[in-house]
Write a protein that holds these residues in place. Structure first.
Motif, PDB file in Angstrom:
ATOM      1  N   THR A  94     106.034 -32.760  92.662  1.00 39.55           N
ATOM      2  CA  THR A  94     104.682 -32.229  93.032  1.00 39.55           C
ATOM      3  C   THR A  94     104.511 -31.689  94.521  1.00 39.55           C
ATOM      4  O   THR A  94     104.243 -30.542  94.624  1.00 39.55           O
ATOM      5  CB  THR A  94     103.397 -33.236  92.707  1.00 39.55           C
ATOM      6  OG1 THR A  94     103.875 -33.684  91.424  1.00 39.55           O
ATOM      7  CG2 THR A  94     102.501 -32.489  92.847  1.00 39.55           C
ATOM      8  N   CYS A  95     105.014 -32.519  95.343  1.00 41.56           N
ATOM      9  CA  CYS A  95     104.585 -31.964  97.075  1.00 41.56           C
ATOM     10  C   CYS A  95     105.964 -31.619  97.323  1.00 41.56           C
ATOM     11  O   CYS A  95     105.857 -30.931  98.564  1.00 41.56           O
ATOM     12  CB  CYS A  95     103.917 -33.061  97.597  1.00 41.56           C
ATOM     13  SG  CYS A  95     104.830 -34.514  97.743  1.00 41.56           S
ATOM     14  N   SER A 116     106.114 -37.936  90.560  1.00 38.59           N
ATOM     15  CA  SER A 116     105.002 -37.636  91.503  1.00 38.59           C
ATOM     16  C   SER A 116     104.930 -38.909  92.342  1.00 38.59           C
ATOM     17  O   SER A 116     104.995 -40.009  91.811  1.00 38.59           O
ATOM     18  CB  SER A 116     103.691 -37.295  90.919  1.00 38.59           C
ATOM     19  OG  SER A 116     103.990 -35.931  90.198  1.00 38.59           O
ATOM     20  N   CYS A 120     100.519 -37.818  95.928  1.00 37.30           N
ATOM     21  CA  CYS A 120     100.160 -36.937  95.140  1.00 37.30           C
ATOM     22  C   CYS A 120      99.313 -37.521  93.943  1.00 37.30           C
ATOM     23  O   CYS A 120      98.253 -36.933  93.328  1.00 37.30           O
ATOM     24  CB  CYS A 120     101.492 -36.120  94.531  1.00 37.30           C
ATOM     25  SG  CYS A 120     102.187 -35.273  95.610  1.00 37.30           S
TER      26      CYS A 120
END
Length: 262
Positions: A94-95, A116, A120
């Motif tokens: 995700t990040c 994730s 997140c």
């Protein structure tokens, strides 16, 4: 002082801290002790009376990382968001931040895809929630939502205590070293939290607060030291994450309890 989480990142990591604030790799420490002719630092270095080789074989220290594995291919600048060291990292889908499997809470599941990180997941779950008194929050059972929040709070402590506010190796003073000793107790909380060992939120929060109480009672603690600043961050994050609406009486009772414990 041997920092095992640093040693586990690789043999070239400076993971041994001397009394004067100097950092050594295992081989450098071996040479410093007059064992430059030794062929294996795992058998010449001891921690708690046991050789590092014995500690590794017993599983107390994880086997040092090799070159294989199913981790993401990394660039030279990629480091763990928690400990700030590289090698053998997992990437959040995700990040795109990196984490060591055991640095993260809960520990990374290698076969889970997409994956994730807790940071997140906290963002995704953040929504307006009813404000509660602290006593009500502490009494809550440790369900999935509470577990996620406690994981997040502890990871935030690790981020601040081991990297972003750390003094660079070679510049440590006595107060910082003593703070690091006290905060190593966080590892016990991390282990218990990852094993779902806290039935209620209260158990986790009290355990973290106890560490700060112990530190506050130490001779090297003062109002401006590292540990005190970290405690303030924890209390702030705790109230924000759990939407704690603290009453004046609860705040007074908490301060009285801290003074008695100290």
């Amino acid at each position: 002082m041997l920092f095992m989480n640093m040693l586990e990142q690789g043999t070239t990591t400076k993971c041994i801290l001397s009394q004067d604030g100097t950092w050594f790799t295992p081989r450098e420490f071996e040479i410093e002790g007059g064992y430059q002719k030794s062929s294996n630092w795992k058998t010449s270095l001891r921690c708690g009376g046991k050789t590092l080789k014995c500690l590794m074989e017993a599983g107390i220290i994880r086997t040092l990382p090799g070159k294989g594995g199913k981790k993401k291919k990394l660039g030279n600048s990629d480091i763990c968001e928690i400990c700030q060291y590289g090698e053998n990292l997992f990437c959040c889908d995700t990040c795109l931040k990196f984490f060591h499997g055991d640095c993260h809470l809960p520990p990374v599941e290698p076969k889970r895809s997409p994956w994730s990180c807790t940071f997140c997941r906290m963002k995704a779950s953040s929504r307006s929630q009813q404000c509660l008194r602290e006593s009500e929050v502490l009494a809550r059972q440790m369900g999935p939502e509470e577990q996620l929040k406690c994981d997040f709070l502890l990871l935030e402590l690790y981020c601040h205590s081991e990297s972003k506010e750390a003094v660079p190796p070679g510049c440590l003073n006595l107060e910082t070293v003593e703070c690091m000793k006290d905060l190593l107790m966080l590892n016990e909380i991390k282990k218990k939290l990852s094993e779902r060992g806290y039935p209620k939120v209260e158990g986790f929060v009290q355990a973290v607060r106890h560490i700060f109480q112990v530190h506050r009672a130490s001779k090297t603690c003062n109002n401006f030291c590292w540990g005190i600043r970290l405690e303030a961050k924890f209390e702030q994050h705790f109230k924000e994450v759990f939407a704690v609406q603290e009453t004046k009486q609860e705040h007074t009772n908490y301060k009285i309890k801290l003074e008695k414990d100290a």
